[in-house]
Scaffold this motif. Structure first.
Motif, PDB file in Angstrom:
ATOM      1  N   LEU A 114       0.837  -1.200   0.000  1.00 14.95           N
ATOM      2  CA  LEU A 114       0.000   0.000   0.000  1.00 14.95           C
ATOM      3  C   LEU A 114       0.872   1.250   0.000  1.00 14.95           C
ATOM      4  CD1 LEU A 114      -2.823   1.229   0.103  1.00 14.95           C
ATOM      5  CD2 LEU A 114      -2.712   1.110   2.601  1.00 14.95           C
ATOM      6  N   GLN A 115       1.955   1.231   0.784  1.00 18.03           N
ATOM      7  CA  GLN A 115       2.876   2.360   0.804  1.00 18.03           C
ATOM      8  C   GLN A 115       3.528   2.550  -0.560  1.00 18.03           C
ATOM      9  OE1 GLN A 115       3.380   4.630   3.302  1.00 18.03           O
ATOM     10  NE2 GLN A 115       4.558   5.680   1.719  1.00 18.03           N
ATOM     11  N   PHE A 116       3.873   1.441  -1.217  1.00 19.74           N
ATOM     12  CA  PHE A 116       4.441   1.505  -2.565  1.00 19.74           C
ATOM     13  C   PHE A 116       3.446   2.129  -3.533  1.00 19.74           C
ATOM     14  CE2 PHE A 116       4.970  -0.215  -6.813  1.00 19.74           C
ATOM     15  CZ  PHE A 116       6.323  -0.027  -7.049  1.00 19.74           C
ATOM     16  N   TYR A 117       2.199   1.711  -3.435  1.00 21.85           N
ATOM     17  CA  TYR A 117       1.146   2.246  -4.313  1.00 21.85           C
ATOM     18  C   TYR A 117       1.001   3.754  -4.138  1.00 21.85           C
ATOM     19  CZ  TYR A 117      -3.582   3.387  -5.879  1.00 21.85           C
ATOM     20  OH  TYR A 117      -4.671   3.999  -6.478  1.00 21.85           O
ATOM     21  N   MET A 118       0.964   4.205  -2.882  1.00 18.90           N
ATOM     22  CA  MET A 118       0.786   5.627  -2.614  1.00 18.90           C
ATOM     23  C   MET A 118       1.983   6.429  -3.132  1.00 18.90           C
ATOM     24  SD  MET A 118      -2.151   5.900  -1.375  1.00 18.90           S
ATOM     25  CE  MET A 118      -1.992   7.657  -1.056  1.00 18.90           C
ATOM     26  N   THR A 119       3.184   5.892  -2.957  1.00 22.46           N
ATOM     27  CA  THR A 119       4.380   6.574  -3.454  1.00 22.46           C
ATOM     28  C   THR A 119       4.334   6.716  -4.966  1.00 22.46           C
ATOM     29  OG1 THR A 119       5.697   5.709  -1.607  1.00 22.46           O
ATOM     30  CG2 THR A 119       6.896   6.513  -3.525  1.00 22.46           C
ATOM     31  N   GLU A 120       3.933   5.641  -5.644  1.00 21.21           N
ATOM     32  CA  GLU A 120       3.820   5.672  -7.100  1.00 21.21           C
ATOM     33  C   GLU A 120       2.775   6.684  -7.552  1.00 21.21           C
ATOM     34  OE1 GLU A 120       5.386   3.468  -9.778  1.00 21.21           O
ATOM     35  OE2 GLU A 120       6.795   3.843  -8.142  1.00 21.21           O
ATOM     36  N   MET A 121       1.634   6.702  -6.894  1.00 23.56           N
ATOM     37  CA  MET A 121       0.558   7.616  -7.273  1.00 23.56           C
ATOM     38  C   MET A 121       0.983   9.073  -7.085  1.00 23.56           C
ATOM     39  SD  MET A 121      -2.071   6.008  -8.492  1.00 23.56           S
ATOM     40  CE  MET A 121      -3.444   7.142  -8.306  1.00 23.56           C
ATOM     41  N   PHE A 122       1.597   9.380  -5.957  1.00 30.26           N
ATOM     42  CA  PHE A 122       1.990  10.762  -5.682  1.00 30.26           C
ATOM     43  C   PHE A 122       3.123  11.220  -6.601  1.00 30.26           C
ATOM     44  CE2 PHE A 122       0.245  10.111  -1.213  1.00 30.26           C
ATOM     45  CZ  PHE A 122      -0.889  10.868  -1.480  1.00 30.26           C
ATOM     46  N   SER A 123       3.969  10.284  -7.023  1.00 29.39           N
ATOM     47  CA  SER A 123       5.084  10.676  -7.890  1.00 29.39           C
ATOM     48  C   SER A 123       4.661  10.842  -9.346  1.00 29.39           C
ATOM     49  CB  SER A 123       6.206   9.624  -7.793  1.00 29.39           C
ATOM     50  OG  SER A 123       5.764   8.374  -8.292  1.00 29.39           O
ATOM     51  N   ILE A 137      -2.787   5.769 -14.473  1.00 33.51           N
ATOM     52  CA  ILE A 137      -1.725   5.771 -13.467  1.00 33.51           C
ATOM     53  C   ILE A 137      -2.095   4.830 -12.327  1.00 33.51           C
ATOM     54  CG2 ILE A 137      -0.576   7.191 -11.720  1.00 33.51           C
ATOM     55  CD1 ILE A 137      -0.728   9.517 -13.678  1.00 33.51           C
ATOM     56  N   HIS A 138      -3.366   4.867 -11.926  1.00 38.45           N
ATOM     57  CA  HIS A 138      -3.846   3.979 -10.865  1.00 38.45           C
ATOM     58  C   HIS A 138      -3.657   2.515 -11.248  1.00 38.45           C
ATOM     59  CE1 HIS A 138      -6.590   1.739  -8.303  1.00 38.45           C
ATOM     60  NE2 HIS A 138      -7.322   1.435  -9.359  1.00 38.45           N
ATOM     61  N   LYS A 139      -4.005   2.164 -12.471  1.00 44.90           N
ATOM     62  CA  LYS A 139      -3.882   0.766 -12.911  1.00 44.90           C
ATOM     63  C   LYS A 139      -2.432   0.314 -12.907  1.00 44.90           C
ATOM     64  CE  LYS A 139      -8.044   0.892 -15.803  1.00 44.90           C
ATOM     65  NZ  LYS A 139      -8.576   0.860 -17.183  1.00 44.90           N
ATOM     66  N   THR A 140      -1.534   1.184 -13.350  1.00 39.16           N
ATOM     67  CA  THR A 140      -0.116   0.838 -13.378  1.00 39.16           C
ATOM     68  C   THR A 140       0.434   0.658 -11.961  1.00 39.16           C
ATOM     69  OG1 THR A 140       0.204   2.067 -15.446  1.00 39.16           O
ATOM     70  CG2 THR A 140       2.164   1.593 -14.134  1.00 39.16           C
ATOM     71  N   ALA A 141       0.116   1.618 -11.078  1.00 39.56           N
ATOM     72  CA  ALA A 141       0.594   1.550  -9.695  1.00 39.56           C
ATOM     73  C   ALA A 141      -0.003   0.353  -8.965  1.00 39.56           C
ATOM     74  CB  ALA A 141       0.247   2.843  -8.959  1.00 39.56           C
ATOM     75  N   GLU A 142      -1.274   0.057  -9.230  1.00 40.85           N
ATOM     76  CA  GLU A 142      -1.939  -1.076  -8.594  1.00 40.85           C
ATOM     77  C   GLU A 142      -1.275  -2.389  -8.995  1.00 40.85           C
ATOM     78  OE1 GLU A 142      -6.568  -2.317  -7.993  1.00 40.85           O
ATOM     79  OE2 GLU A 142      -5.845  -2.199 -10.062  1.00 40.85           O
ATOM     80  N   LYS A 143      -0.958  -2.533 -10.260  1.00 41.23           N
ATOM     81  CA  LYS A 143      -0.326  -3.755 -10.751  1.00 41.23           C
ATOM     82  C   LYS A 143       1.036  -3.973 -10.091  1.00 41.23           C
ATOM     83  CE  LYS A 143       1.206  -6.055 -14.998  1.00 41.23           C
ATOM     84  NZ  LYS A 143       1.331  -5.936 -16.484  1.00 41.23           N
ATOM     85  N   LYS A 144       1.816  -2.901 -10.003  1.00 51.27           N
ATOM     86  CA  LYS A 144       3.139  -3.001  -9.381  1.00 51.27           C
ATOM     87  C   LYS A 144       3.014  -3.309  -7.885  1.00 51.27           C
ATOM     88  CE  LYS A 144       5.564   0.124 -12.552  1.00 51.27           C
ATOM     89  NZ  LYS A 144       6.317   1.402 -12.648  1.00 51.27           N
ATOM     90  N   GLN A 172      -8.038   4.675  -1.707  1.00 56.78           N
ATOM     91  CA  GLN A 172      -7.074   5.760  -1.904  1.00 56.78           C
ATOM     92  C   GLN A 172      -7.253   6.398  -3.281  1.00 56.78           C
ATOM     93  OE1 GLN A 172      -5.015   7.074   0.254  1.00 56.78           O
ATOM     94  NE2 GLN A 172      -5.418   5.617   1.894  1.00 56.78           N
ATOM     95  N   TYR A 173      -7.534   5.572  -4.261  1.00 55.44           N
ATOM     96  CA  TYR A 173      -7.765   6.085  -5.620  1.00 55.44           C
ATOM     97  C   TYR A 173      -9.011   6.962  -5.660  1.00 55.44           C
ATOM     98  CZ  TYR A 173      -9.277   5.982 -10.508  1.00 55.44           C
ATOM     99  OH  TYR A 173      -9.721   6.337 -11.754  1.00 55.44           O
ATOM    100  N   GLN A 174     -10.066   6.547  -4.975  1.00 57.00           N
ATOM    101  CA  GLN A 174     -11.290   7.338  -4.936  1.00 57.00           C
ATOM    102  C   GLN A 174     -11.038   8.696  -4.281  1.00 57.00           C
ATOM    103  OE1 GLN A 174     -13.103   5.701  -7.259  1.00 57.00           O
ATOM    104  NE2 GLN A 174     -14.911   6.120  -6.042  1.00 57.00           N
ATOM    105  N   GLN A 175     -10.218   8.698  -3.235  1.00 55.41           N
ATOM    106  CA  GLN A 175      -9.885   9.967  -2.587  1.00 55.41           C
ATOM    107  C   GLN A 175      -9.111  10.883  -3.531  1.00 55.41           C
ATOM    108  OE1 GLN A 175      -8.000   9.491   1.252  1.00 55.41           O
ATOM    109  NE2 GLN A 175      -9.413   7.869   1.888  1.00 55.41           N
ATOM    110  N   MET A 176      -8.200  10.298  -4.306  1.00 53.52           N
ATOM    111  CA  MET A 176      -7.444  11.104  -5.260  1.00 53.52           C
ATOM    112  C   MET A 176      -8.338  11.615  -6.379  1.00 53.52           C
ATOM    113  SD  MET A 176      -3.616   9.485  -5.623  1.00 53.52           S
ATOM    114  CE  MET A 176      -3.072  11.054  -6.317  1.00 53.52           C
ATOM    115  N   CYS A 177      -9.331  10.830  -6.779  1.00 57.35           N
ATOM    116  CA  CYS A 177     -10.297  11.293  -7.790  1.00 57.35           C
ATOM    117  C   CYS A 177     -11.068  12.494  -7.264  1.00 57.35           C
ATOM    118  CB  CYS A 177     -11.255  10.158  -8.162  1.00 57.35           C
ATOM    119  SG  CYS A 177     -10.514   8.844  -9.167  1.00 57.35           S
TER     120      CYS A 177
END
Length: 237
Positions: A114-123, A137-144, A172-177
């Motif tokens: 989850l921390q990895f996902y958030m880092t990817e999304m914010f970057s 971006i969400h799909k890519t970060a989620e897969k990783k 987290q994705y919904q919050q970013m949306c």
């Protein structure tokens, strides 16, 4: 009397025993956790080194049910769970220890992923942006992140923890949306006021209330509308 012997022979077909002397003097034994290596008995340290050398050179990796190899942090956690069961007076059971290990390891794997996902999304996500771009971006970060989880997870056969991870990432994705929507609206309103400021002033000061004023107003409105669309092309509105 012979039951322990039979059990040892049955469960440990290959046996090699190491006898460890007392690690410190009786006075120092009371504060074992505070002792430095220099304060330990030299014969104990020598036997400990011999034991470690044998383990590193000869012992097979630890495996549990299903043939899963346990090494590194997972092996350390398994040892802690097993020893704690012995210390608490319970009968140590490897199966129960593995269940406890799975919970510890999978919770940690979920947190790391989850921390990895958030880092990817914010970057990668520079809000505001088009919803389609944010979704990609969400799909890519989620897969990783799922790959990170699978690498660290242990015995999550029913994907209970993986599904929980996916739910957390979706939240987290919904919050970013929502944040993207709010920032887009705010920026669009700012651009709207900036672009149409000239037109608004012209309306209030009566610049268009003269012969040919309507045509000038219409042309200006058309041009400013085009400018507004160009400047907000990457936004939601």
């Amino acid at each position: 009397y012979n039951l322990p012997r039979r059990c040892l022979r049955h469960f440990f077909a290959v046996r090699k025993c190491f006898v460890f002397p007392q690690p410190a003097t009786p006075q120092n034994m009371k504060r074992m956790e505070q002792l430095t290596e220099k304060e330990l008995d030299s014969e104990f340290l020598q036997q400990a080194n011999t034991f470690c050398h044998y383990i590193f050179a000869s012992a097979d990796p630890k495996t549990v049910s299903g043939g899963r190899t346990i090494t590194g942090t997972a092996l350390g956690n398994l040892a802690e769970v097993y020893v704690e069961a012995i210390r608490s007076g319970k009968v140590p059971c490897l199966e129960n220890a593995v269940v406890s290990l799975a919970k510890i390891q999978n919770v940690r794997a979920m947190e790391e992923a989850l921390q990895f996902y958030m880092t990817e999304m914010f970057s990668m996500a520079q809000l505001p942006m088009l919803p389609e771009e944010l979704s990609n971006i969400h799909k890519t970060a989620e897969k990783k992140a799922i790959e990170v989880f699978i690498t660290m997870s242990f015995n999550d056969n029913d994907q209970i923890y993986q599904k929980e991870l996916m739910g957390k990432m979706f939240n987290q994705y919904q919050q970013m949306c929502q944040q993207n929507q709010e920032k887009s609206v705010k920026q669009c309103e700012s651009v709207l006021h900036t672009v149409f400021d000239t037109l608004e002033k012209g309306v209030f000061d009566g610049s268009y209330l003269r012969p040919g004023g309507y045509r000038q107003y219409r042309d200006t409105l058309k041009q400013l509308t085009h400018d507004y669309k160009e400047r907000t092309r990457s936004l939601i509105m």
